[in-house]
Structures are given as C-alpha cells and as structure tokens.
Design an enzyme around this catalytic site. Structure first.
Site, PDB file in Angstrom:
ATOM      1  N   GLU A 415      86.990 -16.247 -90.202  1.00 21.12           N
ATOM      2  CA  GLU A 415      86.828 -16.202 -88.797  1.00 21.12           C
ATOM      3  C   GLU A 415      85.452 -15.952 -88.216  1.00 21.12           C
ATOM      4  O   GLU A 415      85.398 -14.839 -87.693  1.00 21.12           O
ATOM      5  CB  GLU A 415      87.717 -15.533 -88.248  1.00 21.12           C
ATOM      6  CG  GLU A 415      89.210 -15.847 -88.377  1.00 21.12           C
ATOM      7  CD  GLU A 415      90.374 -15.266 -87.857  1.00 21.12           C
ATOM      8  OE1 GLU A 415      90.468 -14.137 -87.953  1.00 21.12           O
ATOM      9  OE2 GLU A 415      91.322 -16.024 -87.298  1.00 21.12           O
ATOM     10  N   GLU A 485      96.266 -18.424 -94.765  1.00 18.58           N
ATOM     11  CA  GLU A 485      97.311 -17.354 -94.547  1.00 18.58           C
ATOM     12  C   GLU A 485      98.274 -17.867 -93.763  1.00 18.58           C
ATOM     13  O   GLU A 485      98.309 -19.040 -92.977  1.00 18.58           O
ATOM     14  CB  GLU A 485      96.403 -16.492 -93.191  1.00 18.58           C
ATOM     15  CG  GLU A 485      95.317 -15.762 -93.579  1.00 18.58           C
ATOM     16  CD  GLU A 485      94.493 -14.862 -92.557  1.00 18.58           C
ATOM     17  OE1 GLU A 485      95.158 -14.726 -91.458  1.00 18.58           O
ATOM     18  OE2 GLU A 485      93.274 -14.700 -92.719  1.00 18.58           O
TER      19      GLU A 485
HETATM   20  C1  GAL Z   1      94.096 -14.038 -88.698  1.00 23.09           C
HETATM   21  C2  GAL Z   1      93.093 -13.263 -89.356  1.00 23.09           C
HETATM   22  C3  GAL Z   1      93.721 -12.008 -90.042  1.00 23.09           C
HETATM   23  C4  GAL Z   1      94.475 -11.355 -89.149  1.00 23.09           C
HETATM   24  C5  GAL Z   1      95.710 -12.241 -89.085  1.00 23.09           C
HETATM   25  C6  GAL Z   1      96.463 -11.801 -88.013  1.00 23.09           C
HETATM   26  O1  GAL Z   1      93.663 -14.868 -87.814  1.00 23.09           O
HETATM   27  O2  GAL Z   1      92.238 -14.132 -90.409  1.00 23.09           O
HETATM   28  O3  GAL Z   1      92.496 -11.144 -90.405  1.00 23.09           O
HETATM   29  O4  GAL Z   1      94.077 -11.000 -87.912  1.00 23.09           O
HETATM   30  O5  GAL Z   1      95.073 -13.332 -88.273  1.00 23.09           O
HETATM   31  O6  GAL Z   1      97.313 -10.584 -88.403  1.00 23.09           O
END
Ligand code: GAL
Length: 954
Positions: A415, A485
């Site tokens: 990010e 993620e």
């Molecule tokens: C993503 C980010 C993580 C964390 C997650 C939410 O956007 O890469 O670091 O913030 O969201 O828990």
C-alpha cells in the site's frame, strides 16, 4: 527575514537512508568466527525532542547518572517510557514529508562491554543492528559510526579499529520519528526502539563477506545445480552430495528438491581462508510458466497467511521460541505459505521456514498508505529524491535474505500507491535475482510485477478472474492471480473461506491466498486484558482493527484458524456413508500420502463404538483412490443416528507435530437421527396463578414459563439480537450495506414483546405475541405453543414476519435463563464455535465443556461461542432436544452485556446462565475489510417454525 538553522539532527529528516553503514550482505552465522551478543540491559534516557540533549553521552566516561534501564531487544514504550500508539494508515503526525514533529521521542541507549575471552587481538569487526525503529545514530567509544533508517532491516558498521579489550561503550541515539517514518506507515503499533539483536561480529582476515547460493532443480532430469558466488573466493562442500567445488563454479548432481511440503535441505560449508560458514542448501526452481507460478515445474497453491511479528508483551521484539511457535502452529494448521507483511521478519524466522517448509513472500519494509488521504500527492515512491532510500531498502532485504530456499517471491512493499521509485526497486530486484518473482499488490496493471495480486476481492470477482474474464492490461491477463490478503480475521470470523477455497481449487489461474492476518496485536494490559488502539489515550487511532488475527495475542488458536485448517486440508475425504465407501484425494502439490495413516471410526448418536485403520495407497499429488470401509460395528444401542468419521493423521513424528496429529478428516452420515416424539399430550391445569402442564409451570396471566420440574427458569422468549461482530459492523469505507449498523438503527437490540393472548386449550398452552422495535412497523408475530407428556414439555415457536423486512436477522431463536449451570454436554457440532459460513471444522459428536469454556475470547467482546447442528444439550439439570437441530449458546452474561463490553475484563458473570437456542444464525462474512455475508448465508426474515423438547436430566 526567515532562516532555518542547520542542526546536528538534520539527518533525521534527510530523505537519504543513512551514512556510514557497510553495504548490505547475506545474513549468516559463522561456524568459527567469534561473535558477541550485545543484547541485554542497556542504560536508557528518554528525551522529548530529537535535539533535547547533546551527544556527549556517547563520550567514553559519560556517567549516565540517573538513567533508566531498558532491555534490548525491546521497545521503550513497552518498558514504561511513553506509550504505544496504533493507527491503521493515518500518519500520527502532520503530513509534510520529509518533516517530522518537533516532539520526537528520542531514546539514548548506552551499552558498556568488554570483549569476550578468545576474541582475537586486532582484526576487523562489525557491529550489526538487526532492527531499530525508526532512525539511529551510532557511536563506539566516542567515535561516530554513522546513522541509519529502515527499521526492519539490518545495518552494519565497521568497528574493528575502535574496539578495546575492555571498557567499550556503544552509544545509540534512536529517534521515534524520521523521514523513514513516511516509508513505514504499516497498519500496526508505532513502537520505537532497538527491537532486534545487536551483535558484534569478528571478521577474520580473508573471511566471507557476502555470498549468493544459487541452487536450482531440474524436475525433468531430477538434478540440482549449485553455484555459490562469493566475493571472497573459497570452496563449497556438500558432503552428502559429494560436492567439493570452488566458489563461482556450478556443479550438477542428482538431488531431492526442496518444497514447502518436502523441505529437503543439504548441509554444506562455504570455506574461505579465514572462515567457514554453514550452508543449508535447498534445491528448487521458481518460474513463471504457462501463466502460473511453478516450483520445480509444478504450480503451487498458496494456503497462506500474513504474518506481522507480534508478542503481547514484547511487541515486535520476538524471541526464537516465539518464532518457532508461529512456524509450528502454521504447519500444524495446514498452512503452507507466509507473506511477511509488511517488512522482512527477523532473519531467524526464515531459517525456520527453510527447515520446516513454508513458501515465503518476503516483503520489503515499505508502506506510504497515509498519502491516500491527500490523493497520493507527495508520495515518496513517486519522488526521485526518495528513490535511493527505496533502493536501499530493497537491497537490504534481498541481500540479507537471498540464500533462503523458502523465499520464492520478493514483495516491494504494501500500500504505497504507485510511482517510479517502485519501478526502480522492481528493476533492481529483477536484475539482482532473476530466479525469483516480484510482487506488489498496488501495481494493478502488473507493469513491474510477475503476479497479479489483489486484496479482499469479493468471491464473484475472484471467480471472474479465475475464468479469465477480468480484463486489465494484456500483461496482467497472462499472469497468475493471488489474493495477497483475504479473509479478514478480525473478531469472529472470517466467514466465506471455504467459498474462496472452492474457487481456488476450481481455476488454475487462482493460486490461492494469504489470510489477513496471523495474530491479534493486542498488548497485555493489567486492567484491560489485552489493549488495542485508543487504550493508551492516542489522539488518532483505529481501535481494535489491530486485532484481526487467526490466533489471539497469546497465540491461542481462534476458531478462524481451526476453520482455515479444515478448509485448506491437503487431503480430501469424501464418500457415501450408507454404501461404506470413501474417496481419498491427495491435494498436496508435491508430497505423496506416505507420511499419513488413515483411520475410520463409527459413531452411534455421537459416541464412538468402533475404530480401526484404513488402508489408503500412498497417492501422488492429484491422485484419488476409492476405499471400502469395513462392515459397520454392530449397533449396540438399537436405533440411532450413525456416521463414519475418517481421519488422516501423521504416521510418524515430524519436526512440527507428533505421530497421530490430525491433518484431514470427514464425516459420512449413515442413518439419520430419530426426532423426539413426546407421548400422549396432557391437558394444562390452572392452579394458584400457575398453569401446569406436565413437568412445567407457567404464569397463568402472561403464559411465561416459570419452571420445569425442580428447575426455575427465566422464561424463554424470541431473541433476534446478537452482539454485533466486527464483521457485522463492517468497515467505514465499505459501500455495501453494513448489517450490524442497520440492525442497531432498526432497534433489533430493543425489541418489545407485546402479549396478545394466553390460551390454555385441551392439549396446549398457547401464548401469542408481537415482537417489534419501537418506531418501526416491522414485527415478528410469535406464537409459543406448549405441549407436554408426563416428563417432557415441548415448545413450538412459530414466527411470522410482518412488514417489509429488507434486513436479514442477526439470529432467530429463543433465549432463556437458568439459575445455575456449569458443565454442558451436547450432541451436535463441536468442539468449537461455528456459524453458517465458518462451520467447516464443526464435527458432529458428543461434546463436553464448561459454560466458561464455551466462550471465545475475542479481544473486543462480540457474538461468539455458538455450537452448530445441536441435536440435544444438557446443562443446569435440563435437557433440550431440538426439532430440527439448533444453534446452541450459553453464557454468564446477556447479549446486551456482551454488546456493551469493550474489553474482556468488562464481562462480569451474573447469577444467571443465559441460553440461546437458535433456529437460525446470520453468517459472518469478512466485511470488517472484505466481502459481507454471501447471500446463501444470510438469515432472511421469513415464516419459521421450530421446536424444543425440555426435560429434567434427573
Ligand atoms: C490491508 C493492509 C493491511 C491491513 C489490512 C486490514 O489493506 O494491507 O496492512 O491494514 O488491510 O487489517
């Protein structure tokens, strides 16, 4: 006139990565060169600004009078000096890069040391810092060595010429904020300090400096090729393979390859004139081929997790045992991959990944997320002045970690928007290491990257991507897809993992994903249990968004991890219970099934009446076999519900679990349950204000149940409320409906129960009600019909929605209270909690628990603890049988109290055990940072009838 003075602390805001450090190189532990740990107790002084104190403390002989002490590695804010602070992506200071606030907590650290016995006189030496947040200036014996940024990256300084046999003083000034902070805006606690090891390393003449192990595997020939490039020439030996070659010289021999499933390492030695360095060589080849990530010619499916480094007391200062615990827990829960979100981990963690077998996406220490608040204006990754800092970070990661077979993908960071600096990093990495792939989720067109990566994409989009219907740049369309993620594990959840897994397994292009995230970053707190954002009085914070892991802060597995383990199990067991056949499929990418033993067991009404081994061939990956189960054991209990349970367990001890450890399982129903049928119905009688019906007594005026036999109860009534989960509430930026908020707005937590009639008829007591929140015309007409035989009383609940219910219900069932209950036995899903879209790991059986142990300790209290598919449950002297099966919950507080609590310590057991018997539960989803509940798991408000039979257990 205005002017700016140049001060001795200008380096803090300089965009340059630092000054004076040695070039980055591989991290290794020498076999024979001596080293000396400088970990331990250091003298410490905290100042409010970067320049509050001069640097005279670095002079030898400085008294450090009145200084405190801190433990290194550690964060001073977790050792009583200042406080931790949590923000997700907001910079906790004004955004004006590269400037930082005047208020810049600065920790001066002093370590006095003598050289250990055996330390050679003279010669080179370096002092290595494995991690300091966020900027440090270093002196040895009064001589300044330099300064550096890049918190989770190593920095070394040459110190041989400065060392004395005794009375050395290492002085380190650490600033919490620096230009580097702009590059380290990861979603985590801000935790300054020297949080990784500090080590003094002797460097003998002609010792190894840097080296690069190239160990590839040709899956066609079965041969590995090893070449070790070293900047100091020497020899490479691998006795087991009869290898003895000069550095720089390739050698090809037959080998067993390294994979995460079969982590075969060969011990070797790199010897130069002055030093021997142990090598652990894993032969494997990573390639992008046919649009897929292949290792050793085979596409891999990531069953991954994002891992931040976390310890509830020590923050990111992790000890070796904790790192090992993480790896063992991951292996035991069928995970095969880790993304080191969002920075290179302690190097020892990667040794463990090599040894135990985990694919690693090694991510650089880079995130500039806070710039999103200003439309990414001034983003350092798109400003050439910062590029040297970015390249320095890339190089420090790659050079440190390049010799780990487990690392198969380099990630530029997280990010950080887009920009030329990222392109420069990718180009540098590709040039330096062409044998691994490059990842960066923010590169949406995949200009610089080798894999199309997204976070939290919804199921339907992932499916489109799997089918190749997603469009995008031509390059991207040809690349494999991963979810770097997904499955946001905040609080209760994540829901929908099985639905993702089905997609991953159905489409080759989808190569799996990494659940967000491994561990809740709760901080152990004397009053609050585990603290989260806001608990330290932070001006800006993001609350419990920092608690979104598959394990609790103390590393106890949460139901999310149990669910994930089941969803990604590498052996699929299906079958036909009545026919007694089972089909076993090896879902590994590389390993055959020879390490597993299979066993069957047979349950009658949840009790195991027979068990035995099952012979399954050592299938190769992708292969299936049909296996016949034995004749079922004689049913000793007459008619009952029966099922097979087939399990795959480790046949032998491994490094990560013992023989017998369960890897995969399935249940195959054989005969169905016999539903409760009460005997001839009795007639209600009225006596002294009470209606009596079989064993039950009711208030004659209200129809409310008062007791069953000798057990007083708080009358059951319809309950539709649950303490919203983090996923119910969703994240503020979610554009879809967030049901948790809607439910509250609608008033489902404050429904009123209007009594419309109590009728004692020939065979039943009927109570008619209308359940509705104030200010709304939506209602649930609810009829309770009670019937009884001599010993049992049956409640049939009929619910008819009134009005235009556009909202699903949190739950639909009854709640009642018992004066006391401790031990619970139930026949149904267990042993852990389950909800409609988190229930894969719930297996039908006979389970026992204490009421307190039914609770799942989510750091922020919320709905939890339901057991699925319960046929009957016994507690507090009462037995409840459901028709149909029900969701069972029991706790010592009400849902309202659960809802009101901010921390576990707010939950005070009352005198009543509250029992929920639910006909339906809403799914969980992962809207706290992902898709909400998929339509098929939503609990629609529609007419429903369900019943329970109560009796005393006697
Ligand atoms: C993503 C980010 C993580 C964390 C997650 C939410 O956007 O890469 O670091 O913030 O969201 O828990």
């Amino acid at each position: 006139m205005s002017f700016r003075t140049t001060t001795a602390v200008d380096y803090v805001e300089d965009v340059a990565p630092g000054r004076g450090a040695l070039p980055p190189r591989a991290w290794y532990a020498s076999s024979d060169a001596i080293s000396h740990s400088l970990n331990g107790t250091w003298r410490f002084r905290l100042s409010p600004t970067a320049d509050a104190e001069d640097d005279s403390f670095a002079e030898p002989g400085h008294e450090a009078a009145g200084w405190a002490e801190v433990t290194v590695p550690g964060h001073w804010v977790l050792q009583g000096h200042g406080s931790p602070a949590y923000t997700n992506h907001l910079y906790p200071f004004p955004v004006d890069p590269p400037h930082v606030p005047t208020g810049n907590p600065t920790g001066d650290h002093l370590r006095h040391f003598d050289l250990p016995a055996g330390w050679p006189a003279g010669g080179e030496a370096v002092v290595r810092f494995d991690g300091v947040e966020s900027c440090a200036r270093v002196w040895l014996n009064g001589t300044e060595l330099g300064e550096f940024k890049g918190s989770r990256l190593p920095h070394e300084f040459a110190v041989g010429h400065l060392l004395k046999p005794a009375g050395n003083v290492l002085a380190v000034r650490v600033h919490q904020w620096s230009s580097g902070s702009y590059l380290e805006d990861q979603d985590q606690w801000w935790l300054p300090g020297i949080f990784r090891d500090v080590t003094l390393l002797h460097r003998p003449a002609d010792s190894v400096r840097d080296f690069f192990v190239h160990a590839s595997y040709d899956h066609v020939s079965g041969e590995g090729t090893l070449r070790v490039d070293s900047d100091v020439a020497g020899r490479v030996t691998v006795p087991e393979l009869d290898i003895d070659v000069a550095t720089g010289e390739p050698v090809t021999v037959a080998v067993e390859p390294w994979t995460a499933e079969t982590p075969r390492l060969y011990d070797g030695v790199l010897a130069t004139g002055g030093e021997r360095v142990p090598l652990r060589v894993g032969f494997r080849t990573v390639a992008l081929e046919d649009g897929l990530i292949k290792v050793n010619g085979t596409p891999v499916l990531f069953r991954g997790v994002n891992r931040h480094e976390w310890h509830p007391e020590r923050g990111r200062a992790l000890d070796p045992e904790t790192m090992r615990e993480d790896v063992l827990l991951m292996k035991r829960h069928n995970l095969n991959a880790v993304r080191t979100s969002h920075y290179p981990p302690h190097p020892a963690f990667l040794d463990l990944c090599d040894e135990y077998g985990l694919w690693v996406v090694d991510e650089c220490d880079l995130e500039t997320h806070g710039f999103v608040e200003q439309g990414w204006r001034d983003n350092p990754v798109d400003d050439d002045r910062w590029t040297p800092a970015l390249l320095d970070r890339a190089a420090r990661m790659v050079e440190r970690d390049k010799n780990h077979p487990s690392v198969i993908i380099w990630s530029l960071g997280n990010e950080a928007g887009t920009g030329r600096g990222l392109t420069a990093m990718a180009e540098w990495i590709h040039g330096r290491d062409g044998a691994r792939l490059v990842h960066y989720e923010g590169d949406i067109g995949c200009r610089d990257t080798d894999v199309y990566s997204r976070m939290y994409a919804f199921h339907d989009e992932v499916e489109r991507i799997g089918r190749g219907l997603d469009g995008g740049t031509r390059k991207r369309r040809e690349l494999p897809f991963i979810l770097c993620e997904y499955g946001h594990a905040m609080g209760n959840g994540p829901g929908g993992l099985a639905d993702y897994q089905r997609l991953f397994e159905a489409h080759d292009r989808l190569q799996g994903g990494f659940v967000w995230e491994w561990i809740d970053h709760g901080i152990k707190h004397p009053r609050l249990g585990f603290a989260y954002g806001g608990d330290f009085g932070e001006e800006l914070h993001d609350g419990n968004f920092v608690c979104d892991g598959l394990v609790f802060p103390d590393r106890r597995p949460s139901p999310g991890l149990i669910e994930y383990k089941k969803v990604v199990e590498p052996v699929r067991i299906e079958g036909d219970g009545p026919a007694g056949t089972v089909r076993v499929t090896n879902a590994h990418d590389f390993a055959d099934l020879s390490t597993l033993a299979f066993e069957w067991s047979y349950q009658v009404d949840g009790e195991t009446v027979g068990t035995g081994p099952l012979s399954v061939p050592p299938l190769m990956p992708g292969e299936s076999a049909d296996v016949k189960l034995p004749e079922p054991p004689e049913d000793r209990r007459g008619r009952g519900e029966t099922r097979w349970t087939v399990r795959a367990v480790l046949a032998r001890d491994t490094g990560w679990a013992e023989r017998g450890h369960e890897v995969a399982w399935a249940q195959l129903p054989v005969t169905e349950r016999v539903l409760p049928t009460p005997g001839a119905a009795l007639r209600p009688t009225v006596d002294a204000g009470l209606v009596r019906l079989g064993p039950a007594a009711f208030d004659a005026r209200t129809g409310a149940l008062r007791s069953i036999g000798g057990i007083d109860v708080t009358a059951p009534r319809l309950d539709v409320w649950r303490a919203p989960t983090d996923n119910d509430n969703g994240a503020p930026w979610q554009s879809d409906v967030r049901y948790g908020l809607l439910w509250r707005k609608l008033g489902l937590h404050r429904t009123q129960h209007r009594l419309d009639g109590v009728e004692a008829g020939d065979e039943a007591l009927t109570v008619r009600t209308r359940v509705a929140p104030a200010a709304s015309d939506l209602a649930l007409r609810t009829v309770y019909r009670w019937t009884a035989d001599g010993t049992r009383v049956r409640l049939t609940v009929s619910v008819t929605p009134e009005g235009d219910w556009k909202v699903p219900l949190p739950r639909l069932g009854i709640r009642f209270g018992l004066p006391s209950a401790d031990r619970v036995t139930w026949f149904g899903g267990g042993p852990g909690e389950a909800y409609p879209d988190t229930g894969s790991a719930s297996r039908v059986g006979r389970w026992h628990s204490r009421v307190d142990d039914l609770q799942t300790p989510y750091v922020r209290p919320q709905e939890n603890g339901a057991r699925a598919d319960v046929r009957w449950a016994e507690l507090g002297g009462l037995r409840v049988e459901g028709d149909p099966e029900f969701w069972f919950t029991a706790r010592r507080w009400t849902s309202e109290q659960l809802d009101a609590a901010d921390h576990l310590t707010d939950l005070i057991p009352g005198g009543t055990v509250w029992v929920n018997l639910d006909h339906g539960q809403m799914g969980i989803g992962s809207q706290s940072c992902g898709p909400g509940v998929l339509p098929r798991y939503r609990l629609r408000a529609r007419p429903a009838t369900f019943s329970f039979v109560f009796s005393e257990t006697g």
